[in-house]
Design an enzyme around this catalytic site. Structure first.
Site, PDB file in Angstrom:
ATOM      1  CB  CYS A   8      -0.928  -0.003   1.214  1.00  0.00           C
ATOM      2  SG  CYS A   8      -2.326   1.138   1.041  1.00  0.00           S
ATOM      3  CG  ASP A 127      -4.101  -0.273  10.101  1.00  0.00           C
ATOM      4  OD1 ASP A 127      -3.064  -0.650  10.697  1.00  0.00           O
ATOM      5  OD2 ASP A 127      -4.111   0.667   9.292  1.00  0.00           O
TER       6      ASP A 127
END
Length: 205
Positions: A8, A127
């Site tokens: 990412c 996350d």
């Protein structure tokens, strides 16, 4: 079958090509202006055009306006949208577009209730929680909090690196692992050797 790997925070076409050649399954482009890895829509389009159709392009957004989401869908046409902010289930589902729902692991969070509220087509990304940041913190959370038995796609993020990704995979057995800062030499600059090591360690875990 080995775990899928998403890199990412890709910020230019060169990085995208490098990551694809290293064997990543997906890249993420961050369309959130407060991120140190932010790219605008034009930049995201250039990045997507640089990769082949075999690697997924995932557009990360944080509390974006619906009009902007529609622009992303029309102009970028990502494989998936990753809603990483405070978006409600109704907001995420209104576009009729494949998406991932990010869940930041606040200490008071009940995973089962979040799973019940959202029904994303392509699963949940877990996350670390941070009061002032929506991801990209480089911080881990307690992997033991994640359910061993589940009926949804699980993407693990938060503080992953070439050094700990194999342990993370053995602990959580995720469908995909997601890394950003753990493979960088500086914010938004992916390190070729770290990317290769991360992917190798993940695929061989």
């Amino acid at each position: 079958m080995s775990v899928a790997v998403k890199i990412c925070g890709i910020t230019d076409a060169h990085q995208a090509k490098m990551v694809e050649e290293a064997g990543a399954d997906a890249i993420g482009v961050v369309l959130y202006e407060n991120s140190s890895r932010y790219v605008d829509l034009e930049g995201a389009i250039e990045i997507k055009q640089a990769i082949s159709g075999s690697m997924l392009c995932i557009a990360l957004v944080v509390n974006a306006a619906p009009e902007f989401i529609y622009q992303i869908i029309e102009r970028l046409a990502p494989d998936l949208i990753q809603f990483h902010g405070d978006e409600s289930p109704e907001f995420c589902n209104q576009f009729g577009y494949p998406y991932i729902r990010a869940i930041r692991m606040h200490e008071n969070l009940t995973i089962s209730s979040e799973v019940e509220r959202y029904q994303p087509s392509d699963g949940f990304l877990f996350d670390a929680w941070h009061a002032d940041q929506y991801g990209g913190t480089g911080e881990k959370f307690d992997w033991q909090r994640l359910p061993k038995v589940r009926d949804f796609t699980l993407i693990l993020a938060g503080g992953l690196s070439p050094d700990n990704v194999a342990v993370a995979i053995r602990t959580v057995a995720p469908d995909m692992v997601d890394v950003s800062g753990g493979v960088e030499s500086a914010a938004g600059i992916k390190d070729q050797h770290k990317v290769a090591a991360f992917i190798d360690n993940a695929k061989n875990a």
